[in-house]
Scaffold this motif. Structure first.
Motif, mmCIF file in Angstrom:
data_model
loop_
_atom_site.group_PDB
_atom_site.id
_atom_site.type_symbol
_atom_site.label_atom_id
_atom_site.label_comp_id
_atom_site.label_asym_id
_atom_site.label_seq_id
_atom_site.Cartn_x
_atom_site.Cartn_y
_atom_site.Cartn_z
ATOM 1 N N MET A 1 54.008 37.288 44.278
ATOM 2 C CA MET A 1 52.776 37.727 43.656
ATOM 3 C C MET A 1 52.582 39.206 43.967
ATOM 4 N N LYS A 2 52.367 39.973 42.941
ATOM 5 C CA LYS A 2 52.227 41.419 43.104
ATOM 6 C C LYS A 2 50.898 41.761 43.759
ATOM 7 N N LYS A 3 50.907 42.890 44.465
ATOM 8 C CA LYS A 3 49.727 43.314 45.219
ATOM 9 C C LYS A 3 48.497 43.465 44.327
ATOM 10 N N TYR A 4 48.654 44.057 43.149
ATOM 11 C CA TYR A 4 47.494 44.250 42.279
ATOM 12 C C TYR A 4 46.953 42.914 41.766
ATOM 13 N N VAL A 5 47.822 41.917 41.578
ATOM 14 C CA VAL A 5 47.377 40.580 41.156
ATOM 15 C C VAL A 5 46.561 39.941 42.276
ATOM 16 N N VAL A 6 46.981 40.145 43.503
ATOM 17 C CA VAL A 6 46.245 39.620 44.657
ATOM 18 C C VAL A 6 44.854 40.245 44.716
ATOM 19 N N ILE A 7 44.771 41.555 44.556
ATOM 20 C CA ILE A 7 43.478 42.245 44.613
ATOM 21 C C ILE A 7 42.569 41.777 43.481
ATOM 22 N N ILE A 10 41.413 38.192 44.311
ATOM 23 C CA ILE A 10 40.363 38.150 45.337
ATOM 24 C C ILE A 10 39.027 38.502 44.713
ATOM 25 N N ILE A 11 38.982 39.582 43.964
ATOM 26 C CA ILE A 11 37.717 40.006 43.338
ATOM 27 C C ILE A 11 37.233 38.950 42.343
ATOM 28 N N PHE A 12 38.152 38.412 41.548
ATOM 29 C CA PHE A 12 37.803 37.372 40.574
ATOM 30 C C PHE A 12 37.165 36.172 41.269
ATOM 31 N N VAL A 13 37.802 35.675 42.319
ATOM 32 C CA VAL A 13 37.292 34.483 43.001
ATOM 33 C C VAL A 13 35.982 34.785 43.726
ATOM 34 N N TRP A 14 35.866 35.981 44.302
ATOM 35 C CA TRP A 14 34.590 36.363 44.919
ATOM 36 C C TRP A 14 33.460 36.325 43.888
ATOM 37 N N VAL A 15 33.689 36.918 42.728
ATOM 38 C CA VAL A 15 32.641 36.995 41.702
ATOM 39 C C VAL A 15 32.358 35.622 41.097
ATOM 40 N N ILE A 16 33.400 34.933 40.646
ATOM 41 C CA ILE A 16 33.209 33.626 40.000
ATOM 42 C C ILE A 16 32.672 32.607 41.001
ATOM 43 N N GLY A 17 33.182 32.626 42.221
ATOM 44 C CA GLY A 17 32.675 31.715 43.250
ATOM 45 C C GLY A 17 31.201 31.948 43.533
ATOM 46 N N THR A 18 30.794 33.197 43.589
ATOM 47 C CA THR A 18 29.389 33.522 43.805
ATOM 48 C C THR A 18 28.545 33.019 42.633
ATOM 49 N N LEU A 19 29.008 33.240 41.419
ATOM 50 C CA LEU A 19 28.278 32.750 40.240
ATOM 51 C C LEU A 19 28.235 31.219 40.206
ATOM 52 N N PHE A 20 29.353 30.590 40.597
ATOM 53 C CA PHE A 20 29.399 29.125 40.624
ATOM 54 C C PHE A 20 28.364 28.545 41.589
ATOM 55 N N HIS A 21 28.030 29.297 42.621
ATOM 56 C CA HIS A 21 27.037 28.798 43.575
ATOM 57 C C HIS A 21 25.725 28.453 42.877
ATOM 58 N N PHE A 22 25.412 29.188 41.818
ATOM 59 C CA PHE A 22 24.146 29.009 41.112
ATOM 60 C C PHE A 22 24.297 28.297 39.767
ATOM 61 N N ALA A 23 25.508 28.056 39.326
ATOM 62 C CA ALA A 23 25.766 27.541 37.980
ATOM 63 C C ALA A 23 25.113 26.186 37.716
ATOM 64 N N GLY A 58 44.396 30.956 38.563
ATOM 65 C CA GLY A 58 45.804 30.565 38.453
ATOM 66 C C GLY A 58 46.209 30.278 37.013
ATOM 67 N N LEU A 59 45.317 29.659 36.258
ATOM 68 C CA LEU A 59 45.602 29.383 34.850
ATOM 69 C C LEU A 59 45.588 30.670 34.023
ATOM 70 N N ALA A 115 43.117 32.970 51.626
ATOM 71 C CA ALA A 115 43.798 32.173 50.599
ATOM 72 C C ALA A 115 44.815 33.022 49.844
ATOM 73 N N PHE A 116 44.412 34.221 49.452
ATOM 74 C CA PHE A 116 45.328 35.081 48.699
ATOM 75 C C PHE A 116 46.397 35.709 49.591
#
Length: 162
Positions: A1-7, A10-23, A58-59, A115-116
């Protein structure tokens, strides 16, 4: 997994996970939304904040470069990050004697980062490739357990609001 994909991941899961908290609340407590996002404040439900955004990422990130080393590494990272939530939560609450919203938020961000990091490590060295099917089975099992226990949780502390 390339470094930029990891970054980006991480940002994607931080943002989506935070939004999911309230979804779930934002959806008017839609039961389908509740399958992917927390329906209460239990530790179990908060494990979804990493798991399902990582499934989605991942998808989305699938490309021609995906191979069994990357896949097995990603599964390992996803499972590790998800289970890091209850392990660290119960350790820190045992030490402090109570939970802390600030520490819970930091735990989420830390778990996503780990995780990443694990995903990248095992994607690069390919140590888990031979366990790819077992890791996939574990991911599917955990997903099924999230679905079942969302609306039929056992009477155990991890499923109860602390």
């Amino acid at each position: 997994m390339k470094k930029y994909v990891v970054i980006i991941g991480i940002i994607f899961v931080w943002v989506i996970g935070t939004l999911f908290h309230f979804a779930y609340e934002w959806s008017g407590e839609n039961p389908v939304v509740g399958l992917l996002s927390p329906v209460n404040e239990s530790v179990w439900e908060h494990m979804k904040l990493i798991f399902f955004p990582m499934v989605i990422f991942g998808l989305l990130k699938r490309d021609g470069e995906t191979n069994s080393c990357q896949t097995s590494g990603y599964y390992a990272g996803m499972l590790t990050g998800t289970f890091l939530i209850p392990v660290v939560f119960y350790i820190y609450t045992a030490i402090l004697g109570k939970s802390s919203l600030i520490l819970d938020i930091l735990l989420f961000y830390f778990s996503v980062f780990i995780a990443f990091a694990i995903s990248r490590y095992f994607s690069k060295n390919c140590l888990l490739q031979k366990y790819n099917k077992w890791l996939f089975a574990a991911v599917l099992l955990l997903m099924a357990l999230f679905f079942v226990f969302t609306y039929a949780p056992p009477s155990l502390p991890i499923f109860m609001t602390p």
